[in-house]
Design an enzyme around this catalytic site. Structure first.
Site, mmCIF file in Angstrom:
data_model
loop_
_atom_site.group_PDB
_atom_site.id
_atom_site.type_symbol
_atom_site.label_atom_id
_atom_site.label_comp_id
_atom_site.label_asym_id
_atom_site.label_seq_id
_atom_site.Cartn_x
_atom_site.Cartn_y
_atom_site.Cartn_z
ATOM 1 N N HIS A 68 -2.158 -3.693 -3.114
ATOM 2 C CA HIS A 68 -1.525 -4.680 -2.221
ATOM 3 C C HIS A 68 -0.086 -4.272 -1.904
ATOM 4 C CE1 HIS A 68 -0.911 -9.211 -1.163
ATOM 5 N NE2 HIS A 68 -0.127 -8.429 -0.428
ATOM 6 N N HIS A 177 -5.162 -14.400 0.159
ATOM 7 C CA HIS A 177 -3.859 -14.963 -0.231
ATOM 8 C C HIS A 177 -4.091 -16.472 -0.345
ATOM 9 C CE1 HIS A 177 0.692 -15.533 0.829
ATOM 10 N NE2 HIS A 177 0.229 -16.595 0.211
ATOM 11 N N ASP A 295 2.572 -6.241 -4.241
ATOM 12 C CA ASP A 295 2.862 -6.943 -2.988
ATOM 13 C C ASP A 295 4.212 -6.467 -2.446
ATOM 14 O OD1 ASP A 295 2.712 -8.498 -0.772
ATOM 15 O OD2 ASP A 295 2.952 -10.420 -1.787
ATOM 16 N N PRO A 314 9.736 -14.010 3.496
ATOM 17 C CA PRO A 314 9.341 -13.921 2.088
ATOM 18 C C PRO A 314 8.994 -12.485 1.681
ATOM 19 C CG PRO A 314 7.507 -14.714 3.404
ATOM 20 C CD PRO A 314 8.674 -14.548 4.350
HETATM 21 O O1 DOR Z 1 6.022 -12.797 0.242
HETATM 22 C C1 DOR Z 1 5.184 -12.392 1.045
HETATM 23 N N1 DOR Z 1 5.475 -11.430 1.943
HETATM 24 N N2 DOR Z 1 3.957 -12.911 1.032
HETATM 25 C C2 DOR Z 1 3.077 -12.658 2.005
HETATM 26 O O2 DOR Z 1 2.000 -13.173 1.967
HETATM 27 C C3 DOR Z 1 3.426 -11.791 3.127
HETATM 28 C C4 DOR Z 1 4.451 -10.831 2.715
HETATM 29 C C5 DOR Z 1 5.036 -10.112 3.893
HETATM 30 O O3 DOR Z 1 4.259 -9.526 4.658
HETATM 31 O O4 DOR Z 1 6.257 -10.070 4.019
HETATM 32 ZN ZN ZN Z 2 1.310 -9.222 0.749
#
Ligand code: DOR
Ligand code: ZN
Length: 430
Positions: A68, A177, A295, A314
Site C-alpha cells: 500500500h 479503505h 500507506d 491526509p
Molecule cells: O491519509 C491518507 N492519504 N489516506 C488515504 O486514504 C489517501 C491517502 C492519500 O492518497 O493521500
Molecule cells: Zn493509501
C-alpha cells in the site's frame, strides 16, 4: 543447513547473518541470474567470482513487500514520482511496492493502467504492482493489476455488490479503505473525533455482511472494534479475508493532534486513542495481522501546512523508515523477529507472488541492514519529495546498507547504482 543443491558455480554468493523466516543463521545465499538457487553453510557454498561477506554488525533480510503506497505519478508528481518514491522504497529496504490508483485522473481503465506501467517502467528502481479504482474495467485490466482499491466514497455505491461479484469471478483481490462516509463528520482539529472509530467499524461490518464471495483485504485498520469484527469473520472465512496495519497506527496516538505536528500527522484513518493503538500493536505482536503497510502518502509541505486544517491533505511519507521502525521494536525486545514476515513474505502470499523470502526459487531480493548505528529520524533527510514525518526525532539503531533487486545491486552506502530496472509484477488471478 544446506537448503537446495546449488550448482557448483554461481553468479553471486552473499554471506552473513541471514533471516530465514524464523531466525537469523550464518549462511551463504547462492544467486544465479535473478534467483536464489541455494542457501548453504559457508563450507558448502558454491564457487563464484563474486562473493560478498557482510560481517558482524549486519543482518541480511529479504526485500520488503509494501502492498500500500502512493507514488503519485501520473498527475501529482509535484508530491512524489516513481523515481523519488522508488528511491525512498530502496532506502527503506523495500523491493516490491503496490501502488494505489488515486492518481489524477484516477486509474480506472486499461488505457490509464498501461500509461502508468510505461511511466513506472521508465523510472522505478523497485518492482511494482498496481491497483485499479472502483468501476474500473476490471476484466480488461485483470492481467495487468494486482487488485482493486475501494475508497470510503465507493462503499455507498449501489453497484458495489455487482462489482465485488465480478472481482470474485476474476479472482481479484479487493483492498478496502474502511471508513463509512455516513459517519464521517469532517471539521475541527481533533481529527480522531471527526472520523470516529465507529465509521471504521461500520464500514467493516457492511462489507463483511455483503457476502460477495470476493477476496477482501481491509487496509490500515486502526481500531480495536474493527479488528475484532475482522478476526471473528476470519475465524470462519480465513481464505477470503485479510487485513493490514501501519507503523503509524501501531506507534503513534491521537495525542499528536494536540501538538505542533497536528497537521503533519493528519491521516486517514486518523491516529487513534492509546487503547486502539495498543490493539493495533497487539495484532502485530501476536502475528494476527496479515501484513504491515506504510500507506506512504506524500504531499507537498506547503499543502501539509495549509492555514485551514480542513484543507490539509491526509497522509505522510513512510517508506524510508517503516522497516527501521519495526527493527527498533524488535531490537528493543517488544516484537519478535518474525514480525518482519508481516512486511515481506506474508503480503507476498496475499498477492500470490514468490517474493519477500530468502528461499530457493525465490527472486534474489536482499536487504543488507547495518545494526548498532545511532541515528535520528529527520524528515529533511528523506529522498522522498515529502520531507517531513510525524516520527521526527525518533531514534533508530539500524540503516539500510545495500539492496539487491532480483540479484542486481541497486543501492549501496547511500548511492543508487541504477536509474531504473523495476518491473511490473504479475500475480495470481484465481
Ligand atoms: O491519509 C491518507 N492519504 N489516506 C488515504 O486514504 C489517501 C491517502 C492519500 O492518497 O493521500
Ligand atoms: Zn493509501
Amino acid at each position: 543447513m544446506t537448503r537446495g543443491k546449488p550448482p557448483s558455480n554461481v553468479d553471486l554468493v552473499v554471506e552473513g547473518k541471514v533471516f530465514l523466516g524464523e531466525s537469523l543463521e550464518w549462511a551463504c545465499v547462492a544467486i544465479e541470474g535473478d534467483e536464489v538457487v541455494g542457501i548453504t553453510s559457508p563450507s558448502h557454498a558454491p564457487s563464484s567470482e563474486q562473493k560478498i561477506t557482510y560481517g558482524d554488525g549486519h543482518i541480511i533480510l529479504p526485500g520488503m513487500v509494501d502492498i500500500h503506497v502512493h507514488m503519485r505519478e501520473p498527475g501529482l508528481s509535484y508530491k512524489e514520482d516513481w523515481e523519488t518514491g522508488s528511491k525512498a522504497a530502496l532506502r527503506g529496504g523495500v523491493t516490491v511496492v503496490c501502488d494505489m490508483p488515486n492518481n489524477v485522473p484516477p486509474i480506472k481503465s486499461r488505457e490509464s493502467l498501461m500509461r502508468k506501467i510505461e511511466i513506472a517502467e521508465g523510472k522505478s528502481l523497485v518492482d511494482f504492482g498496481l491497483y485499479i479504482g472502483y468501476t474500473g474495467e476490471l476484466e480488461k485490466c485483470s492481467d495487468l493489476c494486482v487488485g482493486v482499491k475501494l475508497y470510503p466514497e465507493d462503499l455507498a455505491e449501489p453497484g458495489l455488490i455487482d462489482f465485488l461479484r465480478e472481482a470474485a469471478r476474476l479472482g481479484k483481490l479487493v483492498v478496502i479503505h474502511p471508513e463509512d462516509p455516513e459517519l464521517i463528520r469532517d471539521g475541527g482539529t481533533n481529527y480522531c473525533d471527526a472520523r470516529p472509530p465507529e465509521s471504521e467499524i461500520s464500514a467493516v461490518r457492511k462489507l463483511l455482511e455483503l457476502g460477495s464471495g470476493a477476496r477482501l483485504h481491509f487496509t490500515h485498520v486502526s481500531t480495536s472494534g474493527a479488528i475484532m469484527e475482522i478476526l471473528a469473520k476470519k475465524a470462519q472465512l480465513r481464505e477470503f479475508i485479510s487485513f493490514d496495519v501501519t507503523p503509524h497506527h501501531m506507534l503513534l496516538n491521537s495525542n499528536l493532534y494536540s501538538t505542533e505536528l497536528f497537521k503533519i500527522a493528519k491521516v486517514n484513518p486518523p491516529l487513534r486513542s492509546e487503547d486502539d493503538r495498543k490493539a493495533v500493536y497487539g495484532v502485530v505482536r501476536g502475528m494476527l495481522a496479515d501484513a504491515v503497510v506504510t500507506d506512504h502518502a506524500p504531499h507537498s509541505l506547503g499543502e501539509k501546512l495549509s492555514e485551514d486544517f480542513s484543507e490539509v491533505p491526509p497522509g505522510f511519507p513512510a517508506l524510508e523508515i517503516a522497516l527501521h521502525l519495526l527493527l527498533r521494536e524488535i531490537l528493543e525486545g517488544r516484537l519478535g523477529l518474525k514480525t518482519l514476515n508481516l512486511y515481506s513474505s506474508r503480503p507476498a502470499e496475499i498477492l500470490g507472488i514468490r517474493r519477500g523470502r530468502i528461499s530457493m526459487g525465490y527472486k534474489a531480493d536482499l536487504v543488507i541492514v547495518k545494526i548498532g548505528v545511532e541515528r535520528v529520524v529527520r524528515g529533511e533527510d528523506f529522498v522522498s519529495k515529502a520531507k517531513y514525518t510525524p516520527f521526527e526525532g525518533w531514534r533508530l539503531a539500524t540503516e539500510t546498507r545495500a539492496v539487491y533487486l532480483r540479484g542486481r545491486k541497486m543501492l549501496e552506502d547511500g548511492e543508487y547504482l541504477a536509474e531504473r530496472g523495476g518491473e511490473l509484477i504479475c500475480c495470481r488471478s484465481s
